[in-house]
Design an enzyme around this catalytic site. Structure first.
Site, PDB file in Angstrom:
ATOM      1  N   ARG A  44       0.847  -1.200   0.000  1.00 53.95           N
ATOM      2  CA  ARG A  44       0.000   0.000   0.000  1.00 53.95           C
ATOM      3  C   ARG A  44       0.886   1.255   0.000  1.00 53.95           C
ATOM      4  O   ARG A  44       2.101   1.166   0.127  1.00 53.95           O
ATOM      5  CB  ARG A  44      -0.938  -0.016   1.212  1.00 53.95           C
ATOM      6  CG  ARG A  44      -0.188  -0.364   2.492  1.00 53.95           C
ATOM      7  CD  ARG A  44      -0.567   0.362   3.705  1.00 53.95           C
ATOM      8  NE  ARG A  44      -0.527   1.778   3.581  1.00 53.95           N
ATOM      9  CZ  ARG A  44       0.576   2.527   3.702  1.00 53.95           C
ATOM     10  NH1 ARG A  44       1.771   1.991   3.910  1.00 53.95           N
ATOM     11  NH2 ARG A  44       0.511   3.831   3.596  1.00 53.95           N
ATOM     12  N   ARG A  87      -7.083  -0.604  -7.091  1.00 54.25           N
ATOM     13  CA  ARG A  87      -7.419   0.534  -6.221  1.00 54.25           C
ATOM     14  C   ARG A  87      -7.593   1.771  -7.111  1.00 54.25           C
ATOM     15  O   ARG A  87      -6.765   2.024  -7.985  1.00 54.25           O
ATOM     16  CB  ARG A  87      -6.333   0.761  -5.168  1.00 54.25           C
ATOM     17  CG  ARG A  87      -6.233  -0.421  -4.193  1.00 54.25           C
ATOM     18  CD  ARG A  87      -5.442  -0.083  -2.961  1.00 54.25           C
ATOM     19  NE  ARG A  87      -6.189   0.763  -2.042  1.00 54.25           N
ATOM     20  CZ  ARG A  87      -5.637   1.373  -0.995  1.00 54.25           C
ATOM     21  NH1 ARG A  87      -4.336   1.262  -0.772  1.00 54.25           N
ATOM     22  NH2 ARG A  87      -6.371   2.099  -0.184  1.00 54.25           N
ATOM     23  N   ASP A 235      -2.197  10.837  -2.538  1.00 57.92           N
ATOM     24  CA  ASP A 235      -2.521   9.761  -3.486  1.00 57.92           C
ATOM     25  C   ASP A 235      -2.783  10.293  -4.887  1.00 57.92           C
ATOM     26  O   ASP A 235      -2.613   9.595  -5.876  1.00 57.92           O
ATOM     27  CB  ASP A 235      -3.721   8.960  -2.990  1.00 57.92           C
ATOM     28  CG  ASP A 235      -3.297   8.085  -1.833  1.00 57.92           C
ATOM     29  OD1 ASP A 235      -3.251   8.579  -0.700  1.00 57.92           O
ATOM     30  OD2 ASP A 235      -2.944   6.919  -2.086  1.00 57.92           O
ATOM     31  N   LYS A 246      -5.258  10.118   2.568  1.00 57.50           N
ATOM     32  CA  LYS A 246      -6.028   9.313   3.528  1.00 57.50           C
ATOM     33  C   LYS A 246      -7.083  10.143   4.229  1.00 57.50           C
ATOM     34  O   LYS A 246      -6.813  11.276   4.651  1.00 57.50           O
ATOM     35  CB  LYS A 246      -5.048   8.712   4.545  1.00 57.50           C
ATOM     36  CG  LYS A 246      -5.657   7.829   5.591  1.00 57.50           C
ATOM     37  CD  LYS A 246      -6.482   6.700   5.021  1.00 57.50           C
ATOM     38  CE  LYS A 246      -5.700   5.789   4.107  1.00 57.50           C
ATOM     39  NZ  LYS A 246      -6.553   4.909   3.281  1.00 57.50           N
TER      40      LYS A 246
HETATM   41  O1  MRU Z   1      -4.879   3.237   1.904  1.00 60.01           O
HETATM   42  P1  MRU Z   1      -3.392   3.464   1.912  1.00 60.01           P
HETATM   43  O2  MRU Z   1      -2.724   2.953   3.141  1.00 60.01           O
HETATM   44  O3  MRU Z   1      -2.731   2.994   0.643  1.00 60.01           O
HETATM   45  O4  MRU Z   1      -3.267   5.059   1.931  1.00 60.01           O
HETATM   46  C1  MRU Z   1      -1.987   5.636   1.869  1.00 60.01           C
HETATM   47  C2  MRU Z   1      -1.996   7.115   1.973  1.00 60.01           C
HETATM   48  O5  MRU Z   1      -3.017   7.753   2.043  1.00 60.01           O
HETATM   49  C3  MRU Z   1      -0.648   7.787   1.904  1.00 60.01           C
HETATM   50  O6  MRU Z   1      -0.656   8.974   2.632  1.00 60.01           O
HETATM   51  C4  MRU Z   1      -0.317   8.125   0.437  1.00 60.01           C
HETATM   52  O7  MRU Z   1      -0.500   7.009  -0.371  1.00 60.01           O
HETATM   53  C5  MRU Z   1       1.068   8.637   0.277  1.00 60.01           C
HETATM   54  S1  MRU Z   1       2.298   7.377   0.502  1.00 60.01           S
HETATM   55  C6  MRU Z   1       3.812   8.100   0.190  1.00 60.01           C
END
Ligand code: MRU
Length: 349
Positions: A44, A87, A235, A246
């Site tokens: 992830r 995703r 993201d 997130k």
């Molecule tokens: O659902 P996840 O754990 O993949 O979400 C990750 C995040 O929101 C991170 O902050 C984002 O991907 C940046 S990682 C460098």
């Protein structure tokens, strides 16, 4: 610590769902297993999802043999589709798959081993580039922080989420190395606890002084003047500077503005979606209700309750102080600075 490695024709990865209790590594030569690992968040974090998907395409090509030249192209395209469906929010996934698609399109010979080598080299390149990108982001970001500062971070944007030292956490660890950082506050990050399970684990290994809080404590700390800056990853960033990250990030950004502290977003330029002008178009993943109604397999909400569980939220650009990328620090108006990046050909869209 490497969350993912290519070893002897297989992808070895740390199953992040098992942290912090177990450091369990899986090894696979099956692209469908990789797709499933991304879907269930064993792999992830936006950049790492992209890296894993790129290796996934390379793995798939290894199942082709020399008599399959004719069907190779449509097979790889179908694998790209499967990986793209894992995703929806992190644009790095589509960016990495687009790079592999270009490698496929450039394949002119009738040699399956050429295709296999080219796809693997591209995946390795994406992986290696990300380590360098993290270093650049970390240096740019650490420079922005004031001396002796305390920061708050949300979710996990560290080594576990990237091919290097991380983005937001890369900045934090760099600032610590430079003697600029006093303390890190880590949001627990409901409902999947990326903050307590992953960031706290990473920060503890780096021996950085830290305090874990439940998400709703952030406002209290800001009011108490204990936090000098908030740093998060992303993201997807749209061309006007809106930021998907997130869920819980947006409320932190509003809090930061209210309390007059900087709100920094750290991300590689591959997280900028050159095709999307505003955050309202970003597809937001919705998670299974059980992640909210159950805790460690035990029900904590009544059976019939309705649940809304978006995995990400979108922070409007007016709450973002700066976007720290591997190509420098961008400040408002973001439409201008991100457009300049695009005009210089630095965004792959
Ligand atoms: O659902 P996840 O754990 O993949 O979400 C990750 C995040 O929101 C991170 O902050 C984002 O991907 C940046 S990682 C460098």
């Amino acid at each position: 610590m490497k969350p993912l490695e290519w070893i002897n024709g297989k992808l070895k990865f740390l199953d992040q769902t098992r942290l912090p209790l177990e450091e369990f590594f899986c090894e696979t030569d099956d692209v469908l297993f990789v797709a499933k690992a991304i879907k269930r968040l064993a792999i992830r974090g936006a950049p790492l999802i992209g890296i894993a998907a790129a290796y996934g395409v390379a793995l798939a090509s290894l199942s082709l043999n020399h008599s399959m030249v004719k069907e190779a192209r449509s097979y790889i395209l179908s694998i790209i589709d499967i990986l793209a469906s894992t995703r929806p929010t992190a644009v790095n996934l589509f960016w990495a798959l687009k790079r592999q698609r270009r490698v496929l399109d450039a394949w002119q010979t009738d040699s399956i081993s050429d295709l296999q080598n080219n796809l693997l080299n591209e995946a390795k390149q994406i992986h290696q580039e990300d380590a360098e990108i993290c270093e650049r982001i970390s240096s740019f970001g650490a420079e922005l922080l004031s001396d002796d500062c305390s920061v708050l971070t949300h979710c996990n944007a560290g080594a576990l989420a990237t091919g290097g030292r991380g983005t937001a956490i890369g900045i934090i660890s760099k600032a610590w190395e430079l003697g600029k950082l006093k303390h890190v506050y880590i949001d627990e990050t409901r409902p999947l606890l990326q903050g307590s399970r992953l960031t706290a684990w990473e920060i503890d290994r780096a021996k950085i002084p830290a305090t874990l809080i439940v998400d709703s404590v952030a406002a209290v700390l800001l009011k108490q003047g204990k936090i000098n800056a908030i740093i998060v990853g992303a993201d997807r960033i749209t061309m006007n500077g809106d930021v998907a990250n997130k869920v819980g990030t947006y409320s932190l950004a509003v809090l930061a503005k209210h309390h007059g502290i900087p709100f920094y977003v750290a991300a590689p330029v591959s997280t900028i979606d050159a095709q999307m002008s505003t955050g309202k178009d970003i597809p937001i993943e919705e998670r299974d209700a059980r992640e909210v109604t159950e805790l460690f397999g035990k029900r904590t909400a009544p059976e019939m309750v309705h649940v809304y569980s978006p995995a990400f939220d979108v922070t409007p650009n007016e709450f973002v102080t700066a976007i720290i990328t591997d190509r420098g620090v961008h400040r408002p108006p973001f439409s201008d600075s991100l457009k300049r990046l695009s005009l210089r050909g630095e965004l792959v869209g």
